[in-house]
Scaffold this motif. Structure first.
Motif, PDB file in Angstrom:
ATOM      1  N   PRO A 103       0.816  -1.212   0.000  1.00 46.15           N
ATOM      2  CA  PRO A 103       0.000   0.000   0.000  1.00 46.15           C
ATOM      3  C   PRO A 103       0.855   1.270   0.000  1.00 46.15           C
ATOM      4  CG  PRO A 103      -0.839  -1.573   1.605  1.00 46.15           C
ATOM      5  CD  PRO A 103       0.477  -2.107   1.124  1.00 46.15           C
ATOM      6  N   ARG A 104       0.420   2.255  -0.790  1.00 49.02           N
ATOM      7  CA  ARG A 104       1.082   3.550  -0.848  1.00 49.02           C
ATOM      8  C   ARG A 104       0.012   4.635  -0.970  1.00 49.02           C
ATOM      9  NH1 ARG A 104       4.365   4.346  -5.544  1.00 49.02           N
ATOM     10  NH2 ARG A 104       2.774   3.133  -6.618  1.00 49.02           N
ATOM     11  N   ALA A 105       0.329   5.825  -0.477  1.00 51.03           N
ATOM     12  CA  ALA A 105      -0.635   6.924  -0.548  1.00 51.03           C
ATOM     13  C   ALA A 105       0.090   8.260  -0.617  1.00 51.03           C
ATOM     14  CB  ALA A 105      -1.565   6.902   0.669  1.00 51.03           C
ATOM     15  N   GLU A 106      -0.592   9.223  -1.223  1.00 52.04           N
ATOM     16  CA  GLU A 106      -0.130  10.610  -1.216  1.00 52.04           C
ATOM     17  C   GLU A 106      -0.713  11.280   0.030  1.00 52.04           C
ATOM     18  OE1 GLU A 106      -1.445  12.124  -4.943  1.00 52.04           O
ATOM     19  OE2 GLU A 106       0.101  11.050  -6.089  1.00 52.04           O
ATOM     20  N   LEU A 107       0.147  11.934   0.799  1.00 49.71           N
ATOM     21  CA  LEU A 107      -0.230  12.456   2.113  1.00 49.71           C
ATOM     22  C   LEU A 107       0.003  13.955   2.208  1.00 49.71           C
ATOM     23  CD1 LEU A 107       1.656   9.750   4.239  1.00 49.71           C
ATOM     24  CD2 LEU A 107      -0.668   9.613   3.308  1.00 49.71           C
ATOM     25  N   SER A 108      -0.759  14.611   3.080  1.00 47.94           N
ATOM     26  CA  SER A 108      -0.449  15.995   3.453  1.00 47.94           C
ATOM     27  C   SER A 108      -0.365  16.053   4.974  1.00 47.94           C
ATOM     28  CB  SER A 108      -1.507  16.968   2.934  1.00 47.94           C
ATOM     29  OG  SER A 108      -2.786  16.628   3.419  1.00 47.94           O
ATOM     30  N   SER A 109       0.621  16.780   5.478  1.00 46.71           N
ATOM     31  CA  SER A 109       0.859  16.832   6.924  1.00 46.71           C
ATOM     32  C   SER A 109      -0.212  17.651   7.633  1.00 46.71           C
ATOM     33  CB  SER A 109       2.232  17.442   7.212  1.00 46.71           C
ATOM     34  OG  SER A 109       3.254  16.577   6.776  1.00 46.71           O
TER      35      SER A 109
END
Length: 200
Positions: A103-109
């Motif tokens: 699993p991979r995802a684009e994240l924002s802090s």
């Protein structure tokens, strides 16, 4: 936006709190192997709560807020890895990407919660309530004497971590938008849980 490796779990990780993991699924063994191969120290992966389903084999429904974990140790067993990570910062999942091979995802802090000395009495109240609740739950006795961090922000997250709560309540705490809100929610949820346990 670069995609981060992700580890969906049946539990919530808080900033500053360690998490031990037994890794045996091939896709996650590959993920940890790649992290260990990176040139830079401080390899991180994201941890999110599985709201429905199971992490084994995928097909789960995952929470949108999680915590990055810094990999601090990995010990090889016969057919698994025992990994220890420590929570660092919270994030929101913007988008899941192809799970190839893990699993991979684009994240924002998410912004870090800020401490104010004006919250010291509320923190003292929260600690007293959490420790009292722990003392009444036999399987949590090992947390009763935990020494909290000298850093007040880390200490409040530690309180959230040791509070005898279910994972959905812990997820509510993880999504807090202020330190005062986190402390008040911790108090309220622990008191509610105590009432439920005391009910006939």
């Amino acid at each position: 936006m670069a995609a981060s490796p992700m580890f969906p779990l049946g539990s919530v990780l808080f900033p500053g709190v360690p998490i031990p993991l037994r890794v045996f699924e091939p896709r996650y063994l590959r993920m940890i192997g790649r992290l260990l191969d990176e040139d830079e120290p401080g390899f991180e992966f994201g941890v999110v709560l599985i709201e429905r389903g199971s992490e084994a084999g995928g097909g789960d429904q995952r929470a949108s807020v999680g915590t990055m974990a810094r990999l601090v140790s990995a010990t090889a067993g016969a057919d698994d890895l025992v990994v220890v990570g420590v929570g660092t910062r919270r994030f929101t999942v913007e988008r899941w990407v192809d799970e190839d091979p893990y699993p991979r995802a684009e994240l924002s802090s998410l912004p870090a919660l800020e401490w104010s000395e004006a919250l010291a009495p509320l923190r003292a109240q929260a600690e007293a309530i959490v420790r009292r609740a722990i003392a009444r739950v036999e399987e949590r006795q090992s947390d009763a004497d935990l020494e909290l961090s000298d850093d007040p922000v880390a200490a409040v997250w530690q309180l959230a971590a040791i509070a005898p709560l279910g994972e959905y309540d812990r997820y509510t705490l993880l999504r807090s938008t202020s330190m005062g809100g986190l402390l008040r929610q911790t108090i309220d949820l622990v008191l509610e849980a105590e009432e439920l346990r005391a009910a006939p």
